[in-house]
Design a protein around this motif. Structure first.
Motif, short mmCIF file in Angstrom:
data_model
loop_
_atom_site.label_atom_id
_atom_site.label_comp_id
_atom_site.label_asym_id
_atom_site.label_seq_id
_atom_site.Cartn_x
_atom_site.Cartn_y
_atom_site.Cartn_z
N GLU A 7 52.42 49.13 46.08
CA GLU A 7 52.60 49.10 44.63
C GLU A 7 51.37 48.60 43.87
O GLU A 7 51.30 48.73 42.66
N LYS A 8 50.45 48.02 44.59
CA LYS A 8 49.29 47.43 43.91
C LYS A 8 48.49 48.46 43.14
O LYS A 8 48.27 49.56 43.59
N LYS A 9 48.08 48.04 41.95
CA LYS A 9 47.26 48.93 41.12
C LYS A 9 45.89 48.28 40.90
O LYS A 9 45.76 47.06 40.96
N CYS A 10 44.94 49.10 40.58
CA CYS A 10 43.58 48.63 40.28
C CYS A 10 43.62 47.64 39.11
O CYS A 10 44.26 47.90 38.09
N GLN A 11 42.94 46.52 39.24
CA GLN A 11 42.99 45.50 38.19
C GLN A 11 42.13 45.85 36.98
O GLN A 11 42.14 45.13 35.99
N GLU A 12 41.37 46.92 37.11
CA GLU A 12 40.57 47.34 35.96
C GLU A 12 41.34 48.34 35.11
O GLU A 12 41.58 48.12 33.93
N CYS A 13 41.73 49.47 35.76
CA CYS A 13 42.36 50.54 34.98
C CYS A 13 43.88 50.45 35.03
O CYS A 13 44.57 51.05 34.21
N GLY A 14 44.40 49.72 36.01
CA GLY A 14 45.85 49.58 36.12
C GLY A 14 46.56 50.86 36.54
O GLY A 14 47.79 50.97 36.44
N LYS A 15 45.81 51.84 36.99
CA LYS A 15 46.43 53.12 37.35
C LYS A 15 46.25 53.45 38.83
O LYS A 15 47.21 53.57 39.57
N ARG A 16 44.94 53.55 39.21
CA ARG A 16 44.67 54.05 40.57
C ARG A 16 44.88 52.98 41.62
O ARG A 16 45.01 51.79 41.32
N LYS A 17 44.84 53.43 42.87
CA LYS A 17 45.02 52.54 44.00
C LYS A 17 43.75 51.75 44.26
O LYS A 17 42.67 52.34 44.35
N PRO A 18 43.83 50.43 44.33
CA PRO A 18 42.61 49.65 44.54
C PRO A 18 42.14 49.74 45.99
O PRO A 18 42.94 49.69 46.91
N THR A 19 40.87 49.89 46.18
CA THR A 19 40.33 49.98 47.54
C THR A 19 39.19 48.98 47.77
O THR A 19 38.72 48.81 48.88
N ILE A 20 38.73 48.34 46.71
CA ILE A 20 37.55 47.48 46.85
C ILE A 20 37.83 46.08 46.30
O ILE A 20 38.36 45.92 45.20
N TYR A 21 37.46 45.08 47.09
CA TYR A 21 37.49 43.71 46.58
C TYR A 21 36.10 43.37 46.05
O TYR A 21 35.11 43.57 46.74
N MET A 22 36.03 42.93 44.84
CA MET A 22 34.72 42.53 44.36
C MET A 22 34.79 41.22 43.58
O MET A 22 35.86 40.81 43.12
N THR A 23 33.66 40.55 43.49
CA THR A 23 33.60 39.31 42.70
C THR A 23 32.81 39.60 41.44
O THR A 23 31.68 40.04 41.48
#
Lengths: 175, 358
Positions: A7-23
């Protein structure tokens, strides 16, 4: 657990599936984010190009310059334009004349200008080419001097123009 | 030559003091010139390189100056001597490391150096302590005018002075200031510094040029562009940046003093004592601690110390200086020990001296 992940969504766009952890840094403080490739690209710039893409891009950049420079080699030092672009070093003063069409663009990129507006050498210094343009440069300088109300300099430049007609390129020192 | 450089106990121009010296260590102008009728060094063959060297050298030696400039050929020079010239900013590091027939003439006060067969046939460099770019530039151009009477410079009406690298063409002029920015670095406000430089299209480099970090919190700011703007424009631009940077650094120092005076004093005291107590210390570490102590002296937090003494240590504890002062070449481990004892001797001696006076 596995449901959570799905269910997790990208924290930037809130739509796509997140695949990258970044700082990221927000107000100087590190913030961890889990985001998708597209948003990562948008933040960090495009992914690195492959070598063939890089080559194609290089050709794209160089093509107009090369078209203008032509395939001529400098008759004095033997440098051609491709060699120049590889080393980014001129071989002799003549190169500036031989490649001038391409150089106008290159200098515009590097310096935001492609004509000299500064000092003109006194004494023996040789105007290797562009002799007729030298007049223009001098006149431009005179105009500038007059604008600054530096009439002494303007008068000095005027004598230079007169002197110019008497100098010849021939007496370059060759021991 | 070495003897004169060290015997006079001079600091070189970049640590000599001058206007706005709490922030600006020195101002420098460099002019790149090539001789018409010869290929550039990138394409010149050895016999041509030798002819250029002879020709330019003879004209430098003929300059009417009192005391006259002394010319030194660099090839065959000991590596330690070369490094000494680099550390004193008489020549850049690259020039010390290349391997062609080349040389440098410089004045006793080290305010003028003329390099032969650097990247270009000729490079004229004038340095002055503190912020005085206009004056330094004027002096460089005076020398340039005198040399131009004898040397046929390669020049084009369109592109100005013709140089090996397209990034120098036009005026062939690089104007720079060397600035000491401990507060900006301490407060991590490098982005403000970068913004000033970006806005004016200036380059920001470390103490010893391209690719070096800001050792001792010392940075160099110089113009990027050489074509399409006059020599006066260049001076104005770098001067303007220097003024903005001075203000930023001073404001930052003041704000640290207003908000965290105790912590700052503590930190500077600690740096001072680390310097006094160290048994072994690297050059990089010494530079960093001396930088903090220098700020402490500037802010009146370390009263028993003169800025001149700190500036001297900044230079004399660099690797080549240290080895030459101590009269022998040594490896890093030994050098670090020697450096620690040299610093200790000078700082503690200084303190005793001052307490006795007080």
């Amino acid at each position: 657990m596995s449901n959570d992940k799905a269910e997790k969504k990208c924290q930037e766009c809130g739509k796509r599936k997140p695949t990258i952890y970044m700082t990221d840094f927000v107000d100087g403080k590190p913030v961890k984010k889990h985001i998708c490739q597209q948003c990562y690209d948008a933040v960090e710039g495009a992914p690195p190009l492959s070598s063939s893409e890089l080559f194609a891009k290089l050709v794209d950049i160089l093509a107009p310059e090369l078209r203008k420079a032509g395939r001529r080699k400098c008759p004095e030092c033997g440098l051609d334009y491709v060699e120049f672009r590889q080393s980014f070093e001129f071989g002799c003063a003549k190169d500036y004349e031989i490649f001038s069409k391409a150089l106008d663009d290159l200098f515009q990129d590097i310096h935001g200008a492609n004509r000299h507006v500064g000092k003109i050498p006194e004494g023996r210094a040789q105007t290797l080419f562009g002799g007729t343009q030298r007049l223009r440069v001098l006149q431009r300088e005179i105009k500038k001097a007059v604008e600054k109300e530096d009439f002494e300099r303007a008068a000095h430049l005027k004598t230079k123009i007169e002197q110019m007609e008497q100098t010849s390129v021939g007496d370059i020192i060759k021991e | 030559m070495l003897e004169t450089l060290l015997k006079n106990n001079t600091l070189g121009q970049w640590l000599q003091g001058g206007p706005e010296n709490d922030v600006v260590l020195s101002s420098r102008v460099r002019l790149a010139r090539n001789i018409a009728g010869y290929p550039f060094l990138s394409r010149a063959k050895n016999p041509q390189i030798a002819r250029i060297e002879r020709f330019v050298r003879s004209n430098i030696e003929a300059l009417d100056r009192q005391p006259p400039l002394t010319y030194h050929q660099l090839d065959g020079m000991e590596s330690l001597t070369l490094l000494l010239l680099v550390e004193r900013h008489i020549i850049p590091r690259d020039f010390a490391e290349t391997n062609i027939l080349r040389g440098v003439a410089f004045s006793e006060e080290e305010d003028l150096s003329i390099m032969v067969n650097e990247e270009d046939h000729l490079r004229i460099q004038v340095v002055g302590g503190g912020l005085r770019l206009a004056e330094v530039s004027e002096r460089a151009h005076e020398i340039d005018d005198v040399l131009a009477e004898k040397l046929p410079y390669a020049f084009s009406a369109d592109y100005g002075y013709l140089t090996v690298c397209p990034t120098n063409v036009g005026t062939g002029m690089r104007a720079s200031v060397m600035v000491h920015l401990p507060a900006i670095i301490m407060r991590r406000e490098m982005d403000k510094l970068t913004r000033i430089c970006d806005d004016l299209d200036l380059a920001l480099r470390g103490l010893y040029g391209e690719g070096t970090h800001g050792s001792a919190d010392i940075y160099q700011i110089s113009n990027n562009k050489t074509l399409g703007l006059s020599e006066e424009d260049v001076v104005e631009l770098v001067h303007l940046a220097a003024r903005q940077i001075i203000e930023l650094e001073r404001n930052t120092r003041e704000s640290i003093m207003a908000l965290h005076k105790k912590e700052l004093a503590g930190r500077i005291n600690k740096a001072f004592h680390l310097l006094c107590d160290a048994v072994s210390i690297s050059s990089e570490e010494a530079l960093s601690l001396l930088s903090q102590v220098r700020m402490g002296v500037n802010l009146g937090l370390l009263e028993n110390l003169s800025k001149n003494k700190i500036d001297k240590l900044l230079l004399l504890t660099l690797p080549a200086h240290l080895q030459i002062i101590l009269g022998r070449e040594s490896d890093r481990v030994e050098r670090n020990k020697m450096r620690a004892s040299y610093i200790r001797e000078h700082l503690i001696l200084n303190q005793k001296h001052n307490t006795r006076e007080a």
